[in-house]
Design an enzyme around this catalytic site. Structure first.
Site, mmCIF file in Angstrom:
data_model
loop_
_atom_site.group_PDB
_atom_site.id
_atom_site.type_symbol
_atom_site.label_atom_id
_atom_site.label_comp_id
_atom_site.label_asym_id
_atom_site.label_seq_id
_atom_site.Cartn_x
_atom_site.Cartn_y
_atom_site.Cartn_z
ATOM 1 N N PRO A 99 9.964 26.704 2.156
ATOM 2 C CG PRO A 99 10.544 27.582 4.223
ATOM 3 C CD PRO A 99 10.242 26.307 3.537
ATOM 4 N N GLY A 148 14.793 28.690 -1.290
ATOM 5 C CA GLY A 148 16.216 28.554 -0.948
ATOM 6 C C GLY A 148 16.543 27.394 -0.033
ATOM 7 C CB THR A 149 14.611 24.952 1.901
ATOM 8 O OG1 THR A 149 13.515 24.941 0.999
ATOM 9 C CG2 THR A 149 14.312 25.874 3.049
ATOM 10 N N GLY A 150 16.665 24.317 -0.913
ATOM 11 C CA GLY A 150 17.366 23.257 -1.635
ATOM 12 C C GLY A 150 16.462 22.303 -2.400
ATOM 13 C CE LYS A 151 10.973 24.814 -2.838
ATOM 14 N NZ LYS A 151 11.615 25.746 -1.894
ATOM 15 C CB THR A 152 16.423 23.604 -7.582
ATOM 16 O OG1 THR A 152 15.372 24.535 -7.429
ATOM 17 C CG2 THR A 152 16.785 23.438 -9.030
ATOM 18 C CG HIS A 170 14.326 53.777 16.218
ATOM 19 N ND1 HIS A 170 13.025 54.143 15.975
ATOM 20 C CD2 HIS A 170 14.429 52.492 15.806
ATOM 21 C CE1 HIS A 170 12.372 53.134 15.437
ATOM 22 N NE2 HIS A 170 13.206 52.111 15.306
ATOM 23 C CD GLU A 171 18.123 50.684 15.168
ATOM 24 O OE1 GLU A 171 18.007 49.516 15.612
ATOM 25 O OE2 GLU A 171 17.408 51.126 14.243
#
Ligand code: ADP
Length: 501
Positions: free
Chosen positions: A93, A95-99, A310-311
């Site tokens: 996914p 933003g998991t730190g691939k870069t 609703h909440e």
């Protein structure tokens, strides 16, 4: 001057004026066109990220350590006849730190780091993407050992033939040619990142290309704590700041979100002119990252009541259903696009969910709409996001997990791709059945606990925000099922039988 003279003049001058305008427009367009002079490709000097800055991705780090070893001493592997991978695909996914991992590999091995986003190849004019790839590889080859990092590879590497973008295809072919062109000497490694592995062209995943694939998963609770530590390192934290608790409250968030929370917390503290960042700043930052920025929408009194009920409906269902997490906070302060929200922060990471839990989740999502119908006798547009999520859950239950109501569920889920009209109809009716059943349960739960619903809504109208302990106080008289021993369990069992019958 006679009219025919004027006409003559026009006939003489019109083509000249027209030509002049044409030349002007051509000149202007050429000026606006991007210069085709090749942009210089330089190694990324920012790749000064080491292993210690990447937290919580231990499996990916362990696999990539091997690549670091090849790059550091390729001869050792070559001498033994080992063939080292040329291409590594990091998928997971956003933003998991691939870069970050790719940069760390370059830094740890002392290799030059060339980074390009594949999306930038296809934005350009025809043929330029392929030329750019050629130059990128030429440059990297000259500066070996080197890492070529290609982010969002799906932009060029999507399955061919899925659309008619010949520029994209040319670029992809050039990438394949380059990858086939250099031997597995171990001193040039291509790392690509993708969020959608299943969308990639099979040719990219063949041996000799991106044949090593590493999944970078969202961090677990220990990983999240480690990431929070990396991103709060060197920042002045108050003594009460409890990172393990924040890690527990952020299940499902990726490293990038956690980095963002740390930064937002510092901003909140600075705005209040504090010298340290406190736990309340982290709480505020978490809320902002998850629910968005507080907005200035002014609701009228009736709208406030509708939102409060609703909440309260969501939160009440969350209290009563064993399959969903209880609300951590309910608020009717508008944030982002939401008019109110209920934060259900999971207390632990979960990797498997049962059918009952998914159904409970749908009941909880429909609790808002059910409360509106019961209290006001009508529903509003406020539930659209809930309905989308219910549709998503029921769709995955029927299409992917064979969790529909009828015996043919398994067959319906197994039939992928193009399906017959009959299958589609059956799937739709299964989905509808699940959603209807969830709605009926939500209506029943709320009417049976009207007193608590009114209590929660009144609290919200009074204070705008209810914290966990406030919810507990309202629920005190209600004998919540999950905690109430034999009696509670019996009610749940009856409810469940009701759903499945
Ligand atoms: P991706 O390439 O998977 O989309 P990035 O590597 O660009 O994600 O991550 C974005 C930012 O999130 C990083 O610059 C870093 O600040 C933070 N981040 C993500 N994962 C981690 C991690 N495992 N450890 C520390 N920081 C992380």
């Amino acid at each position: 001057m006679h009219w025919y003279q004027i006409e003559n003049d026009i006939i003489t001058w019109a083509p000249i004026v027209f030509m002049a305008l044409l030349v002007f427009f051509i000149w202007r367009t050429m000026k606006l066109m991007p210069k085709t002079k090749p942009q210089e490709i330089k190694p990324d000097s920012k790749a000064s990220v080491g292993w210690k800055e990447v937290a919580g991705a231990d499996e990916a780090k362990a696999e990539l350590q091997e690549v670091v070893d090849f790059l550091r001493d390729p001869k050792r592997f070559r001498d033994l006849g080992a063939s080292v991978p040329k291409g590594i695909l990091l998928h997971g996914p956003p933003g998991t730190g691939k870069t970050l991992l790719a940069k760390a590999v370059a830094h740890e091995s002392g290799a030059s780091f060339y980074s390009q986003s594949a999306a930038s190849f296809v934005e350009m004019f025809a043929g330029l993407g392929a030329a750019r790839i050629r130059r990128l590889f030429n440059e990297a080859r000259e500066h070996r050992p080197a890492i070529v990092f290609i982010d969002e590879i799906d932009a060029v590497g999507g399955a061919r033939g899925s659309d008619n973008n010949s520029e994209r295809e040319q670029t992809l072919n050039q990438l394949l040619v380059e990858m086939d062109g250099f031997g597995s000497t171990g001193d040039l490694v291509v790392i690509a990142a993708s969020n959608r592995l299943e969308k990639l062209d099979a040719a990219l995943l063949r041996p000799g290309r991106f044949d090593r694939q590493i999944f970078v998963s969202p961090p677990d609770v220990g990983g999240r704590e480690a990431i929070l530590r990396v991103h709060t390192h060197g920042k002045p934290l108050g003594p009460e700041v409890d990172l393990p608790i924040i890690a527990r409250q952020t299940s499902g968030l990726a490293g990038a979100d956690l980095a963002n929370i740390c930064n937002e917390a510092a901003i909140f503290a600075a705005r209040e002119h504090r010298s340290t960042i406190g736990q309340e700043h982290f709480e505020a930052a978490l809320e902002r990252v998850i629910a968005g920025m507080q907005s200035r929408k002014a609701l009228n009194e009736h709208e406030r009541r509708v939102v409060a009920f609703h909440e309260a409906g969501h939160a009440l269902c969350a209290e009563l259903l064993p399959g969903v997490d209880r609300a951590h906070r309910i608020s009717i302060v508008p944030r982002g696009r939401a008019l109110g929200y209920t934060l259900n922060l999971p207390e632990e990471d979960r990797y498997l969910k049962t059918r009952d839990e998914l159904i409970d989740q749908m009941v909880m999502l429909l609790g808002g709409r059910a409360a509106e119908e019961i209290v006001f006798g009508a529903c509003t547009t406020g539930a659209s996001n809930d309905l989308e999520r219910v549709a998503d859950i029921s769709r995955t239950m029927v299409h992917e997990y064979a969790m529909g109501t009828s015996i043919s569920s398994l067959k319906l889920a197994a039939e992928g791709g193009a399906v017959s009209d009959r299958t589609r109809e059956l799937r739709d009716s299964e989905q509808q059945h699940l959603a209807d059943e969830a709605m009926r349960r939500a209506m029943r739960l709320i009417s049976e606990h009207r007193e608590q619903l009114d209590g929660l809504a009144a609290g919200l109208l009074r204070n705008e925000v209810l914290e966990r302990q406030d919810i507990d106080r309202v629920m005190e008289g209600a004998a919540p099922r999950r905690q109430s021993g034999a009696h509670g369990l019996r009610v749940v069992a009856a409810e469940r039988t009701g759903t499945e019958s």
